[in-house]
Structure formats: structure tokens, C-alpha cells
Design a protein around this motif. Structure first.
Motif, PDB file in Angstrom:
ATOM      1  N   ARG A   1     -32.806 -87.859   4.157  1.00  0.00           N
ATOM      2  CA  ARG A   1     -34.012 -88.322   3.457  1.00  0.00           C
ATOM      3  C   ARG A   1     -34.649 -87.226   2.606  1.00  0.00           C
ATOM      4  O   ARG A   1     -35.582 -87.493   1.845  1.00  0.00           O
ATOM      5  CB  ARG A   1     -35.045 -88.814   4.478  1.00  0.00           C
ATOM      6  N   ASP A   2     -34.157 -85.985   2.751  1.00  0.00           N
ATOM      7  CA  ASP A   2     -34.746 -84.851   2.034  1.00  0.00           C
ATOM      8  C   ASP A   2     -34.188 -84.814   0.618  1.00  0.00           C
ATOM      9  O   ASP A   2     -32.973 -84.653   0.437  1.00  0.00           O
ATOM     10  CB  ASP A   2     -34.417 -83.549   2.775  1.00  0.00           C
ATOM     11  N   PRO A   3     -35.023 -84.925  -0.413  1.00  0.00           N
ATOM     12  CA  PRO A   3     -34.521 -84.953  -1.784  1.00  0.00           C
ATOM     13  C   PRO A   3     -33.869 -83.643  -2.214  1.00  0.00           C
ATOM     14  O   PRO A   3     -33.119 -83.619  -3.216  1.00  0.00           O
ATOM     15  CB  PRO A   3     -35.779 -85.227  -2.617  1.00  0.00           C
ATOM     16  N   LEU A   4     -34.122 -82.539  -1.498  1.00  0.00           N
ATOM     17  CA  LEU A   4     -33.511 -81.260  -1.869  1.00  0.00           C
ATOM     18  C   LEU A   4     -32.157 -81.044  -1.201  1.00  0.00           C
ATOM     19  O   LEU A   4     -31.499 -80.036  -1.449  1.00  0.00           O
ATOM     20  CB  LEU A   4     -34.450 -80.108  -1.513  1.00  0.00           C
ATOM     21  N   ILE A   5     -31.764 -81.994  -0.347  1.00  0.00           N
ATOM     22  CA  ILE A   5     -30.458 -81.906   0.310  1.00  0.00           C
ATOM     23  C   ILE A   5     -29.560 -82.983  -0.276  1.00  0.00           C
ATOM     24  O   ILE A   5     -29.810 -84.173  -0.115  1.00  0.00           O
ATOM     25  CB  ILE A   5     -30.590 -82.051   1.834  1.00  0.00           C
ATOM     26  N   GLU A   6     -28.533 -82.544  -0.963  1.00  0.00           N
ATOM     27  CA  GLU A   6     -27.621 -83.471  -1.640  1.00  0.00           C
ATOM     28  C   GLU A   6     -26.707 -84.176  -0.651  1.00  0.00           C
ATOM     29  O   GLU A   6     -26.386 -85.356  -0.795  1.00  0.00           O
ATOM     30  CB  GLU A   6     -26.790 -82.704  -2.674  1.00  0.00           C
ATOM     31  N   SER A   7     -26.259 -83.431   0.374  1.00  0.00           N
ATOM     32  CA  SER A   7     -25.416 -84.042   1.402  1.00  0.00           C
ATOM     33  C   SER A   7     -25.513 -83.235   2.694  1.00  0.00           C
ATOM     34  O   SER A   7     -25.782 -82.034   2.670  1.00  0.00           O
ATOM     35  CB  SER A   7     -23.949 -84.117   0.953  1.00  0.00           C
ATOM     36  N   ALA A   8     -25.318 -83.921   3.810  1.00  0.00           N
ATOM     37  CA  ALA A   8     -25.296 -83.274   5.129  1.00  0.00           C
ATOM     38  C   ALA A   8     -24.126 -83.869   5.889  1.00  0.00           C
ATOM     39  O   ALA A   8     -24.077 -85.078   6.138  1.00  0.00           O
ATOM     40  CB  ALA A   8     -26.604 -83.517   5.873  1.00  0.00           C
TER      41      ALA A   8
END
Length: 582
Positions: free
Chosen positions: A79-86
Motif C-alpha cells: 500500500r506504500d506508494p514509495l514501494i514499487e514491489s515487495a
């Protein structure tokens, strides 16, 4: 004072917020310890930008397996817009790829902070006393002192940059037999200056030509007053004169390396002030010094002149040493250890922690001096953090062969010789290209090579290339701008990612007390920059100045400017100039 909150710390805080949310949801027990959760770059960059072991270390507390917990963490991170993928890897590690905006913002942060980029408040003003060099004042500085001098100075700068309050200290050993030998050597040169033919320098005196002007200074000051007088009449005077002149020479030699100390602590003054007696009294009160007899030397028959003598002994075996150590000699004079013990007690009065930078030949005394400092500081209410950094000798070579000695010094290569031949920057950077505890070679021929194999050149060349790019852009009327940074591609972002490691490297190097890590980092940054530069040789669109795309040129010039800034910041910590031309 401005400081950089590392990008990694910022994302560690985001992950910590996710873990707090999982606690609120009941997926983690309340007040679960997160002390072992790490957030750092993965060993393989192809796995992503960041990796965390959160699921691995917290799964037991959550009473689940790591992958199940990792799935819950990833659900929040997505849900974090600064994380592209996890992504979950292996048994439960989580790899993160950050959005390009993160890296674009970081290059903007470098521009905003400039020379302050990478500065940290990690040290929180902790007062650190760093003692380094501390050579006997018997002659000019030589290569035996150089590496420790550079390591100590760079370490001091690093700790200051990381938020510590640093005192740079030099311990002047001006109370021992070597200083008396120096005084006698100067007296001989004094007689020479008065016109006496002194012949060959007697065995046991210092033969170097550097004492000739000191002898002349004595002749100018005293005339022939002490030429034929017994030693008892002139020894103290000549000792004071010789030490003063030698310390002037030492300060001058250190200045050639860009090194200045805040404090020069005199062993003679320490003893005159009764510091060793005070230390002994305190230690006796706490049953840490007693009168006893040293054991005979082990492994062989004792010398014929050896006899059992009762001496004041420090209970260093209580702190892990293999035998108790005398603090006085049989004639009542202080042993080196006894005086050193009192000196550390004096340093501890004005510091929160101590660091000594010593030559590796002092390795045998580390355990006992650490024991003494632990005992003394414990008596003051707390055990003071105390670290000893051992620095190995440097082998001097020329084209692979041992280097010739200096005529001026008599029997060694001086720092002045080195700096004159290859320059201060080369000497300083070279001394930090290996861990201080590792042996190193310094080849006068190799350290001035213009090749990738020479890290000094390789890093300075990266900065000089950037300066060349910026000069050329000015000639062509193109200016750096952050307006179109979104045009930067993966190769550009890889360069930013390497630059963004700098604040983290500063904190890690300061925490480990290892300034050579900054030299290693700068080499890696230079390598990434040179690799990007080389892309432009095959693809004109990868160049910093793309004639047909002014917006991309402006963005790349902005990027180059900030890479140059990080190189300058790192080199400044090492005391090395960021040259603009080579």
C-alpha cells in the motif's frame, strides 16, 4: 548543524510502522522486541533495493512460520506508494524495490545539503578522545608513523561528521631514556657547531643530519658555556631545548599530511603533576595494586643478573592478562605501563570514550591497558568505552624493490620525503586502501600510476571527469537542472542508488571505527560513475550531454553535479583534495 537521515533509516521506520500495525491487528504480540530487525541493501542488487529480515526474526513471537508473517508484512508494504514491489524470498526474507521517486528525491537531497550530505547526529555529541601518532620526540616523522597518523586523523574526521565531539591528542613521550639520549646527541652537535671535530657519531646516539640545526641553535643560545661542563650541568636544559625543537619538526611534518592535533600532552608534565602517584593510590585503595615479586622469565633459564625484586604490581590477571604487571621499576621510576596508565586516567577525565591508534608492535600491551582503564573508569562510576586500533607497518617499495633510505634522517624514509615525491593526497588515500590491521605495500611507482588499479587516481579521475563535463556544458551554454529528472533511466538511477549509500556508509564506518570503509565506498562510487560514462562511448543517448535532448542533458548534468558532491564529501573525510583536473 544539518544532517542526513539515511534513506535506509527512513524505510526502516516505514517497516517499523507496518510491524506496529500488525501488533494493533493482533498478528504480533504487544511490545514485541524489534531490535534484531534489519533493513539494508541485499547482497545481490538484482534482488531489489532493500531487504528486511523482519519476518524471520519475529515469526517465533508471532507463533507462525516466517513466510506466513512475511505475507502479512508484504500486504501492508504494497500500500506504500514509495514501494514499487515487495517480494518474499527463500524462507521469509522480504526484498523491496523502491519507486523511482525515492531516488529522484535523494539526488535532490544531495543538492540541498551539499557539503553536509552524509552528516549524522548518531554520535549525539559524545566526547571522544582520539590519540594517534604519539611518536617519541627524537627525530622527524617517518613511515613507521605515517599510516597510524592518517588512520587516526581520518577516523577523527569521520567521527566528527557522524556527530561526535572529537579531541585529537598527541602524547609526547618526553620523560624517558630516549629523550636523554636525544639531549646527549644534541650536545654533541652543539660542540660541533662551536667548531669541534666530533668525528664519527658514537654508537647509541642519534646520527641524523636533522640534529645539526638544533646543535647550532644551542650554540647560538648558550655560547660555549656548556662545551666542557659535566652532563649534570646541561642535560635538563638540552633535553628541554631538544624536545621543543623536535616537536616543531614533528608538527611541521604532520602539517605536510594536513594533520593538526588539539592537544599535545606531555609525559614529563604528567609525572610532575603527580598523576601516576594518584593513580597508584586509587588502585591500592581498591586492591588492584599490591607489592609482589615478578616470576622469572618463562621458557628459558633466567639471566645471570636476574633477581627477585619486590615491585608494585597491577592485578591485570583479574582482567584477563597472563600475568600481573609492574607499574614501577626497581629504581622507583615509572614503567612505561605505569605512566601510560596514569595518562589514560587523565584523558578519561574529559571524555566519554577513548580511542588509541597504535602500531601493531604494541599489541602485547593492549589487554593490560584496557584492564587498567576499565578499573580506573569503573571507580569513577562507569566503565569507559575504550578501543585500541592496531596499525600494521608499511613496506616501502620502488618498482617492487625495497626503497632507499633518506640521507637526511640517517636510516629511514621520512614523511617529508614521501610527500615531496608523490604528494599529500596520494599518501593519505593510499594509507586507507587496506584495513589498518592488514600489512600493506607502498610502491612509489605504482601509487602514481594512471590506471584503474590505482584507487587514488581512479577516484580523483571520477571527480575530474565530472568537472570536465560541467566545464564543457558551460561552454555549450547548457545548465544543470532538476526540472526533468523523471527522464532519467535505470542506468542513471543505478548511479543515484550508489551515491545514496554514502550516509549509511558514514554511520557504519563511524560505528565500526573504520575510516577505510569510506575509501572503499568512494572506489565503488567511482567505478559506477566510470561504467556509466563508458556507456556513452557506444550509445550517444547515454552521454551526459545529449545534443538532441536538452532536457535530458540538464537532468544528467544535475546528476553529475551531485555525484561530484558526494565524491568531495567522502574525500574531505579522508583529508584528500577533490581535484578538478588530472
Amino acid at each position: 548543524m544539518s544532517e542526513t537521515k539515511t534513506l535506509y533509516a527512513a524505510f526502516a521506520a516505514r517497516i517499523d510502522a507496518v510491524l506496529a500495525a500488525l501488533e494493533a491487528e493482533g498478528a504480533l504480540p504487544p511490545d514485541t522486541s524489534r531490535g534484531n530487525v534489519s533493513v539494508e541493501p541485499p547482497r545481490d542488487p538484482s534482488h531489489g533495493d532493500l531487504a528486511t529480515n523482519a519476518a524471520m526474526v519475529l515469526a517465533k513471537a508471532a507463533k507462525t512460520n516466517p513466510r506466513n508473517l512475511a505475507e502479512k508484512i508484504v500486504e501492508h508494504l504494497a500500500r506504500d506508494p514509495l514501494i514499487e514491489s515487495a517480494d518474499i524470498a527463500g524462507p521469509g526474507f522480504i526484498n523491496l524495490r523502491l519507486a523511482p521517486k525515492v531516488w529522484i528525491d535523494e539526488i535532490g537531497a544531495i543538492a540541498a545539503l551539499g557539503a553536509q550530505y552524509g552528516r549524522s547526529d548518531m554520535g549525539a555529541g559524545n566526547r571522544v578522545n582520539v590519540e594517534y601518532v604519539s611518536a617519541n620526540p627524537t627525530g622527524p616523522m617517518h613511515m613507521g608513523h605515517c599510516r597510524g597518523a592518517v588512520v587516526g586523523d581520518a577516523l577523527s574526521s569521520l567521527l566528527e561528521f557522524a556527530g561526535h565531539d572529537v579531541t585529537r591528542e598527541y602524547y609526547v613521550n618526553d620523560a624517558g631514556g630516549q629523550v636523554d639520549t636525544l639531549a646527549r646527541s644534541v650536545h654533541l652537535r652543539y660542540r660541533e657547531a662551536l667548531g669541534e671535530d666530533i668525528g664519527t657519531i658514537p654508537e647509541g646516539l642519534y646520527p641524523g643530519q636533522y640534529l645539526v640545526p638544533v646543535g647550532k641553535a644551542a650554540a647560538d643560545e648558550f655560547g660555549d658555556r656548556f662545551a666542557a661542563e659535566p652532563e649534570s650541568e646541561w642535560l635538563a636544559l638540552f633535553r628541554a631545548l631538544a624536545v621543543e625543537r623536535m616537536m616543531e619538526l614533528i608538527r611541521s611534518d604532520l602539517a605536510l599530511l594536513g594533520i593538526q592535533h588539539d592537544v599535545f600532552a606531555s609525559e614529563a608534565a604528567l609525572q610532575a603533576a603527580g598523576k601516576p602517584e594518584a593513580a597508584e593510590e586509587w588502585l591500592r585503595q581498591h586492591d588492584l595494586v599490591y607489592d609482589g615479586v615478578l616470576e622469572a622469565p618463562k621458557g628459558k633459564a633466567p639471566p645471570e643478573d636476574w633477581e627477585a625484586v619486590e615491585l608494585p604490581l597491577f592485578r591485570s590477571t583479574k582482567f584477563g592478562d597472563d600475568q600481573d604487571r609492574p607499574i614501577r621499576k626497581s629504581d622507583g621510576k615509572w614503567t612505561y605501563f605505569g605512566a601510560d596508565l596514569a595518562y589514560h586516567m587523565q584523558k578519561a577525565e574529559k571524555a566519554d570514550s577513548l580511542i588509541d591508534v597504535w602500531g601493531a608492535d604494541h599489541a602485547g600491551t593492549v589487554k593490560r591497558i584496557k584492564a587498567a582503564v576499565a578499573a580506573l573508569s569503573e571507580g569513577q562510576g562507569t566503565v569507559m568505552p575504550f578501543d585500541v586500533k592496531l596499525v600494521q607497518m608499511v613496506q616501502l617499495l620502488r618498482n617492487g624493490e625495497p626503497a632507499k633510505m633518506s640521507k637526511r634522517s640517517g636510516n629511514f624514509v621520512t614523511i617529508a620525503d614521501m610527500v615531496e615525491e608523490v604528494g599529500r593526497d596520494v599518501v593519505r588515500f593510499s594509507m586507507l586502501t587496506r584495513k589498518p590491521e592488514a600489512q600493506m605495500d607502498f610502491d612509489f611507482s605504482k601509487v602514481i600510476e594512471t590506471s584503474k588499479e590505482n584507487p587514488v587516481f581512479y577516484v580523483q579521475y571520477a571527480h575530474a571527469r565530472i568537472c570536465s563535463i560541467l566545464r564543457k556544458s558551460t561552454e555549450e551554454g547548457i545548465s544543470a537542472s532538476s526540472d526533468a529528472l523523471e527522464k532519467l533511466g535505470e542506468d542513471d538511477l543505478a548511479l543515484i542508488k550508489q551515491a545514496a549509500q554514502f550516509p549509511r556508509e558514514v554511520e557504519a564506518a563511524a560505528r565500526a571505527r573504520e575510516p577505510h570503509r569510506i575509501a572503499f565506498y568512494l572506489y565503488d562510487l567511482a567505478a559506477t560513475f566510470h561504467a556509466f560514462w563508458n556507456l556513452g562511448n557506444d550509445d550517444p543517448l547515454k552521454r551526459f550531454i545529449v545534443t538532441q535532448d536538452p532536457a535530458m542533458s540538464a537532468a544528467r548534468l544535475f546528476l553529475a553535479t551531485q555525484i561530484g558532491q558526494v565524491l568531495r564529501n567522502g574525500l574531505a573525510l579522508l583529508g584528500v583534495e577533490a581535484v578538478e583536473e588530472l
